[in-house]
Design a protein around this motif. Structure first.
Motif, PDB file in Angstrom:
ATOM      1  N   THR A 161       0.946  -1.161   0.060  1.00  0.00           N
ATOM      2  CA  THR A 161      -0.492   0.108   0.358  1.00  0.00           C
ATOM      3  C   THR A 161       1.258   0.837  -0.054  1.00  0.00           C
ATOM      4  N   GLU A 162       0.340   2.392   0.117  1.00  0.00           N
ATOM      5  CA  GLU A 162       0.945   3.770  -0.448  1.00  0.00           C
ATOM      6  C   GLU A 162       1.498   3.980   0.468  1.00  0.00           C
ATOM      7  N   PRO A 163       1.053   3.914   1.729  1.00  0.00           N
ATOM      8  CA  PRO A 163       1.777   4.463   2.741  1.00  0.00           C
ATOM      9  C   PRO A 163       2.698   3.348   4.163  1.00  0.00           C
ATOM     10  N   ALA A 222     -11.730   1.231   2.909  1.00  0.00           N
ATOM     11  CA  ALA A 222     -10.112   1.266   2.713  1.00  0.00           C
ATOM     12  C   ALA A 222      -9.754   1.465   1.080  1.00  0.00           C
ATOM     13  N   LEU A 223     -10.558   0.378   0.741  1.00  0.00           N
ATOM     14  CA  LEU A 223     -10.481  -0.157  -0.933  1.00  0.00           C
ATOM     15  C   LEU A 223     -11.174   1.120  -1.528  1.00  0.00           C
ATOM     16  N   PRO A 240      -1.608  -4.395  -3.746  1.00  0.00           N
ATOM     17  CA  PRO A 240      -1.655  -4.414  -2.071  1.00  0.00           C
ATOM     18  C   PRO A 240      -3.241  -5.896  -1.763  1.00  0.00           C
ATOM     19  N   SER A 241      -3.050  -5.999  -0.417  1.00  0.00           N
ATOM     20  CA  SER A 241      -3.775  -7.057   0.150  1.00  0.00           C
ATOM     21  C   SER A 241      -4.566  -5.625   1.464  1.00  0.00           C
ATOM     22  N   CYS A 242      -5.922  -5.992   0.641  1.00  0.00           N
ATOM     23  CA  CYS A 242      -6.708  -4.353   1.929  1.00  0.00           C
ATOM     24  C   CYS A 242      -7.931  -5.594   1.504  1.00  0.00           C
ATOM     25  N   GLY A 282      -6.368  -0.032  -2.266  1.00  0.00           N
ATOM     26  CA  GLY A 282      -5.991  -0.974  -3.047  1.00  0.00           C
ATOM     27  C   GLY A 282      -5.076  -0.784  -3.693  1.00  0.00           C
ATOM     28  N   LEU A 283      -4.501   0.945  -4.017  1.00  0.00           N
ATOM     29  CA  LEU A 283      -3.738   1.306  -5.178  1.00  0.00           C
ATOM     30  C   LEU A 283      -2.570   1.315  -4.436  1.00  0.00           C
TER      31      LEU A 283
END
Length: 134
Positions: free
Chosen positions: A86-88, A120-121, A113-115, A126-127
């Protein structure tokens, strides 16, 4: 492990002599042995081993943890399989450690990414940051 992401710290220090490498390896083994035998590894010994390392591999979130906090900024950070993060999570080693060089490795056509959270998606987690750059 489907996600094996690493952050690396590299220094421009000269190569150690064979004797120094053996001593460093012995200290690393002693630190690991203390932790693996149910005991807690000596924090001073762990810090000594990490301070002497030219490359440190860890999970992205661990890069922001207390174990590496005393080492200061890293010269370079390499994030592997960044397209699966995930970006964070990708920002943690960069913001927590700082670096003069950042290398992102991955294939944005592979797993995202696993989400597990729908919210959150819906909010864009999810990107991956890598996918956003590409």
């Amino acid at each position: 492990l489907s996600r094996c992401t690493t952050s690396a710290r590299a220094r421009s220090a000269p190569s150690k002599s064979p004797a120094a490498r053996r001593m460093h390896s012995a200290a690393a083994a002693a630190a690991a042995d203390g932790a693996s035998n149910g005991g807690r590894a000596d924090p001073a010994l762990l810090h000594e081993v990490l301070e002497g390392a030219q490359v440190i591999c860890c999970q992205m979130i661990s890069a922001g943890g207390p174990l590496l906090s005393k080492l200061g900024p890293f010269h370079a950070i390499l994030v592997d399989e960044v397209a699966q993060a995930t970006e964070p999570a990708t920002l943690v080693p960069v913001l927590a450690r700082g670096c003069s060089q950042l290398v992102l490795c991955g294939d944005h056509f592979q797993l995202p990414p696993s989400c597990a959270s729908r919210e959150a998606l819906a909010r864009g987690l999810g990107l991956s940051g890598y996918e956003r750059l590409v």
